[in-house]
Design a protein around this motif. Structure first.
Motif, PDB file in Angstrom:
ATOM      1  N   ALA A 229       0.881  -1.189   0.000  1.00 55.42           N
ATOM      2  CA  ALA A 229       0.000   0.000   0.000  1.00 55.42           C
ATOM      3  C   ALA A 229       0.909   1.227   0.000  1.00 55.42           C
ATOM      4  O   ALA A 229       0.981   1.970   0.970  1.00 55.42           O
ATOM      5  CB  ALA A 229      -0.910  -0.027   1.228  1.00 55.42           C
ATOM      6  N   ASN A 230       1.601   1.397  -1.122  1.00 53.88           N
ATOM      7  CA  ASN A 230       2.745   2.313  -1.137  1.00 53.88           C
ATOM      8  C   ASN A 230       2.359   3.780  -1.359  1.00 53.88           C
ATOM      9  O   ASN A 230       2.616   4.357  -2.409  1.00 53.88           O
ATOM     10  CB  ASN A 230       3.748   1.844  -2.193  1.00 53.88           C
ATOM     11  CG  ASN A 230       5.125   2.421  -1.946  1.00 53.88           C
ATOM     12  OD1 ASN A 230       5.484   2.700  -0.807  1.00 53.88           O
ATOM     13  ND2 ASN A 230       5.876   2.621  -3.007  1.00 53.88           N
ATOM     14  N   VAL A 231       1.725   4.362  -0.345  1.00 49.89           N
ATOM     15  CA  VAL A 231       1.446   5.811  -0.349  1.00 49.89           C
ATOM     16  C   VAL A 231       2.080   6.405   0.910  1.00 49.89           C
ATOM     17  O   VAL A 231       2.405   5.673   1.842  1.00 49.89           O
ATOM     18  CB  VAL A 231      -0.064   6.131  -0.371  1.00 49.89           C
ATOM     19  CG1 VAL A 231      -0.705   5.647  -1.669  1.00 49.89           C
ATOM     20  CG2 VAL A 231      -0.785   5.531   0.838  1.00 49.89           C
ATOM     21  N   LEU A 232       2.238   7.722   0.933  1.00 51.38           N
ATOM     22  CA  LEU A 232       2.883   8.351   2.082  1.00 51.38           C
ATOM     23  C   LEU A 232       1.869   9.156   2.897  1.00 51.38           C
ATOM     24  O   LEU A 232       1.397  10.191   2.450  1.00 51.38           O
ATOM     25  CB  LEU A 232       4.012   9.273   1.645  1.00 51.38           C
ATOM     26  CG  LEU A 232       4.786   9.695   2.900  1.00 51.38           C
ATOM     27  CD1 LEU A 232       5.949   8.747   3.143  1.00 51.38           C
ATOM     28  CD2 LEU A 232       5.250  11.117   2.831  1.00 51.38           C
ATOM     29  N   PRO A 233       1.517   8.695   4.119  1.00 52.35           N
ATOM     30  CA  PRO A 233       0.647   9.485   4.986  1.00 52.35           C
ATOM     31  C   PRO A 233       1.439  10.627   5.637  1.00 52.35           C
ATOM     32  O   PRO A 233       2.443  10.403   6.308  1.00 52.35           O
ATOM     33  CB  PRO A 233       0.173   8.476   6.043  1.00 52.35           C
ATOM     34  CG  PRO A 233       0.449   7.119   5.446  1.00 52.35           C
ATOM     35  CD  PRO A 233       1.690   7.333   4.638  1.00 52.35           C
ATOM     36  N   LEU A 234       0.966  11.847   5.408  1.00 50.80           N
ATOM     37  CA  LEU A 234       1.602  13.055   5.935  1.00 50.80           C
ATOM     38  C   LEU A 234       0.620  13.737   6.879  1.00 50.80           C
ATOM     39  O   LEU A 234      -0.561  13.883   6.548  1.00 50.80           O
ATOM     40  CB  LEU A 234       1.952  13.993   4.775  1.00 50.80           C
ATOM     41  CG  LEU A 234       2.525  15.372   5.109  1.00 50.80           C
ATOM     42  CD1 LEU A 234       3.911  15.254   5.727  1.00 50.80           C
ATOM     43  CD2 LEU A 234       2.595  16.236   3.847  1.00 50.80           C
ATOM     44  N   TYR A 235       1.099  14.136   8.052  1.00 53.90           N
ATOM     45  CA  TYR A 235       0.226  14.766   9.050  1.00 53.90           C
ATOM     46  C   TYR A 235       0.123  16.261   8.779  1.00 53.90           C
ATOM     47  O   TYR A 235       1.134  16.959   8.747  1.00 53.90           O
ATOM     48  CB  TYR A 235       0.787  14.527  10.452  1.00 53.90           C
ATOM     49  CG  TYR A 235      -0.138  14.993  11.553  1.00 53.90           C
ATOM     50  CD1 TYR A 235      -1.181  14.185  12.005  1.00 53.90           C
ATOM     51  CD2 TYR A 235       0.029  16.239  12.143  1.00 53.90           C
ATOM     52  CE1 TYR A 235      -2.029  14.607  13.011  1.00 53.90           C
ATOM     53  CE2 TYR A 235      -0.816  16.669  13.161  1.00 53.90           C
ATOM     54  CZ  TYR A 235      -1.839  15.848  13.587  1.00 53.90           C
ATOM     55  OH  TYR A 235      -2.680  16.268  14.583  1.00 53.90           O
ATOM     56  N   GLN A 236      -1.106  16.734   8.550  1.00 53.29           N
ATOM     57  CA  GLN A 236      -1.349  18.161   8.318  1.00 53.29           C
ATOM     58  C   GLN A 236      -2.654  18.569   8.984  1.00 53.29           C
ATOM     59  O   GLN A 236      -3.695  17.978   8.724  1.00 53.29           O
ATOM     60  CB  GLN A 236      -1.449  18.454   6.806  1.00 53.29           C
ATOM     61  CG  GLN A 236      -0.104  18.593   6.148  1.00 53.29           C
ATOM     62  CD  GLN A 236      -0.226  19.048   4.687  1.00 53.29           C
ATOM     63  OE1 GLN A 236      -1.309  19.022   4.103  1.00 53.29           O
ATOM     64  NE2 GLN A 236       0.879  19.454   4.107  1.00 53.29           N
ATOM     65  N   GLU A 237      -2.566  19.570   9.852  1.00 45.79           N
ATOM     66  CA  GLU A 237      -3.757  20.158  10.474  1.00 45.79           C
ATOM     67  C   GLU A 237      -4.691  19.095  11.075  1.00 45.79           C
ATOM     68  O   GLU A 237      -5.897  19.071  10.806  1.00 45.79           O
ATOM     69  CB  GLU A 237      -4.508  21.023   9.455  1.00 45.79           C
ATOM     70  CG  GLU A 237      -3.700  22.228   9.031  1.00 45.79           C
ATOM     71  CD  GLU A 237      -4.309  22.967   7.838  1.00 45.79           C
ATOM     72  OE1 GLU A 237      -5.375  22.536   7.359  1.00 45.79           O
ATOM     73  OE2 GLU A 237      -3.692  23.949   7.402  1.00 45.79           O
ATOM     74  N   GLY A 238      -4.089  18.210  11.856  1.00 54.31           N
ATOM     75  CA  GLY A 238      -4.906  17.237  12.585  1.00 54.31           C
ATOM     76  C   GLY A 238      -5.267  15.980  11.830  1.00 54.31           C
ATOM     77  O   GLY A 238      -5.936  15.103  12.366  1.00 54.31           O
ATOM     78  N   LYS A 239      -4.824  15.898  10.558  1.00 51.66           N
ATOM     79  CA  LYS A 239      -5.226  14.737   9.729  1.00 51.66           C
ATOM     80  C   LYS A 239      -4.010  14.131   9.046  1.00 51.66           C
ATOM     81  O   LYS A 239      -3.065  14.848   8.713  1.00 51.66           O
ATOM     82  CB  LYS A 239      -6.191  15.169   8.634  1.00 51.66           C
ATOM     83  CG  LYS A 239      -7.442  15.861   9.100  1.00 51.66           C
ATOM     84  CD  LYS A 239      -8.300  16.217   7.868  1.00 51.66           C
ATOM     85  CE  LYS A 239      -9.615  16.825   8.302  1.00 51.66           C
ATOM     86  NZ  LYS A 239      -9.737  18.246   7.997  1.00 51.66           N
ATOM     87  N   LEU A 240      -4.086  12.839   8.825  1.00 52.22           N
ATOM     88  CA  LEU A 240      -3.116  12.173   7.954  1.00 52.22           C
ATOM     89  C   LEU A 240      -3.732  12.065   6.564  1.00 52.22           C
ATOM     90  O   LEU A 240      -4.824  11.503   6.398  1.00 52.22           O
ATOM     91  CB  LEU A 240      -2.778  10.786   8.500  1.00 52.22           C
ATOM     92  CG  LEU A 240      -1.876  10.780   9.725  1.00 52.22           C
ATOM     93  CD1 LEU A 240      -2.050   9.490  10.527  1.00 52.22           C
ATOM     94  CD2 LEU A 240      -0.406  10.974   9.347  1.00 52.22           C
ATOM     95  N   ILE A 241      -3.034  12.650   5.596  1.00 57.38           N
ATOM     96  CA  ILE A 241      -3.511  12.637   4.221  1.00 57.38           C
ATOM     97  C   ILE A 241      -2.405  12.059   3.335  1.00 57.38           C
ATOM     98  O   ILE A 241      -1.248  11.960   3.741  1.00 57.38           O
ATOM     99  CB  ILE A 241      -3.869  14.063   3.732  1.00 57.38           C
ATOM    100  CG1 ILE A 241      -2.655  14.988   3.948  1.00 57.38           C
ATOM    101  CG2 ILE A 241      -5.101  14.596   4.461  1.00 57.38           C
ATOM    102  CD1 ILE A 241      -2.719  16.287   3.199  1.00 57.38           C
ATOM    103  N   VAL A 242      -2.749  11.705   2.115  1.00 60.42           N
ATOM    104  CA  VAL A 242      -1.740  11.192   1.177  1.00 60.42           C
ATOM    105  C   VAL A 242      -0.937  12.375   0.648  1.00 60.42           C
ATOM    106  O   VAL A 242      -1.489  13.346   0.156  1.00 60.42           O
ATOM    107  CB  VAL A 242      -2.395  10.417   0.011  1.00 60.42           C
ATOM    108  CG1 VAL A 242      -1.337  10.023  -1.010  1.00 60.42           C
ATOM    109  CG2 VAL A 242      -3.106   9.178   0.527  1.00 60.42           C
ATOM    110  N   TYR A 243       0.379  12.253   0.772  1.00 62.53           N
ATOM    111  CA  TYR A 243       1.293  13.302   0.276  1.00 62.53           C
ATOM    112  C   TYR A 243       1.228  13.356  -1.236  1.00 62.53           C
ATOM    113  O   TYR A 243       1.315  12.331  -1.896  1.00 62.53           O
ATOM    114  CB  TYR A 243       2.717  12.971   0.731  1.00 62.53           C
ATOM    115  CG  TYR A 243       3.796  13.799   0.097  1.00 62.53           C
ATOM    116  CD1 TYR A 243       3.888  15.159   0.339  1.00 62.53           C
ATOM    117  CD2 TYR A 243       4.739  13.204  -0.738  1.00 62.53           C
ATOM    118  CE1 TYR A 243       4.907  15.918  -0.232  1.00 62.53           C
ATOM    119  CE2 TYR A 243       5.754  13.939  -1.318  1.00 62.53           C
ATOM    120  CZ  TYR A 243       5.831  15.307  -1.063  1.00 62.53           C
ATOM    121  OH  TYR A 243       6.827  16.040  -1.632  1.00 62.53           O
TER     122      TYR A 243
END
Length: 243
Positions: A229-243
């Motif tokens: 599941a090769n995506v990068l979770p990045l933490y921004q403003e309280g959420k982990l989103i895909v970079y």
């Protein structure tokens, strides 16, 4: 040590995080079994975002407010009051696509909030299912790195060390590493590289036993497999989103 390369350190437990300078670093939250493996899987399968929270009560409250999927575990089992647990197999695309997952776990979400409180420059999550994405990102950013192992209730665990070792094994040429725990992690990974599951089994890893006791061999095998599941979770403003 080469002066023009950013530093890389490995922190084996949240209890040791105070020993590291995180405010100029990318902190990689590592909770292989299973929080960070589940986060990357949910995002890979189309979840809008994952909101990590540190308590079950907050998870339930926020889930109601935003009509999200409330999920999490305590001691390896679905936490009381939550609908879903911490298995990557609970979040297939047909279920999770377009939805927000509110997640709380025993170790991983706790470490993320600790890194946040200490002013980490950036926070990403790492696991074998997104090993390549993590390595590519760290090389691209050229910032100091802290590989933060979530461990188990502050006790060092094998699988998070193995993942730190896998990252170091791939990207060490790009970093200045004067850190004994990083050397230990890479040495262990090089020993285990041909069969991570077999290594965990042979060494009687504590979390291996815990999850096998719940009949979760399939989860363990998936969580030790690279790039599923090769995506990068990045933490921004309280959420982990895909970079």
């Amino acid at each position: 040590m080469e002066l023009n390369k950013p530093t890389l350190y490995t922190c084996f437990s949240p209890a040791l995080l105070d020993l590291y300078t995180v405010n100029d670093a990318v902190v990689v939250i590592i909770d292989v079994l299973r929080a960070t493996s589940t986060i990357t899987t949910a995002l890979y399968n189309g979840a809008k975002c994952v909101i990590p929270v540190d308590s079950v009560a907050r998870c339930i409250e926020l889930g109601k407010q935003i009509d999200g999927i409330t999920a999490g575990e305590r001691d390896g089992k679905i936490a009381e009051g939550l609908s879903y647990g911490n298995s990557p197999f609970e979040y297939p695309r047909e279920f999770v696509q377009g939805k927000t997952l509110v997640l709380t776990t025993t170790n991983g979400t706790k470490l993320l909030h600790m890194a946040l409180e200490r002013g980490a420059k950036e926070i990403i999550t790492g696991s074998f299912p997104n090993l390549s994405a993590v390595c590519d990102y760290l090389v691209e950013k050229k910032l100091p790195v802290i590989l933060g192992c979530a461990a188990w209730k502050d006790r060092v665990n094998m699988e998070d060390m193995l993942f730190a070792g896998a990252v170091i094994n791939r990207i060490k040429e790009n970093f200045s590493i004067n850190c004994d725990s990083s050397q230990v992690a890479e040495t262990m990974y090089q020993t285990a590289i041909d069969d991570l599951f077999g290594f965990m089994q042979q060494k009687g890893a504590s979390h291996y036993h815990r999850l096998m006791g719940f009949g979760l061999e399939k989860d363990i095998r998936y969580c030790l497999e690279a790039d599923g599941a090769n995506v990068l979770p990045l933490y921004q403003e309280g959420k982990l989103i895909v970079y």
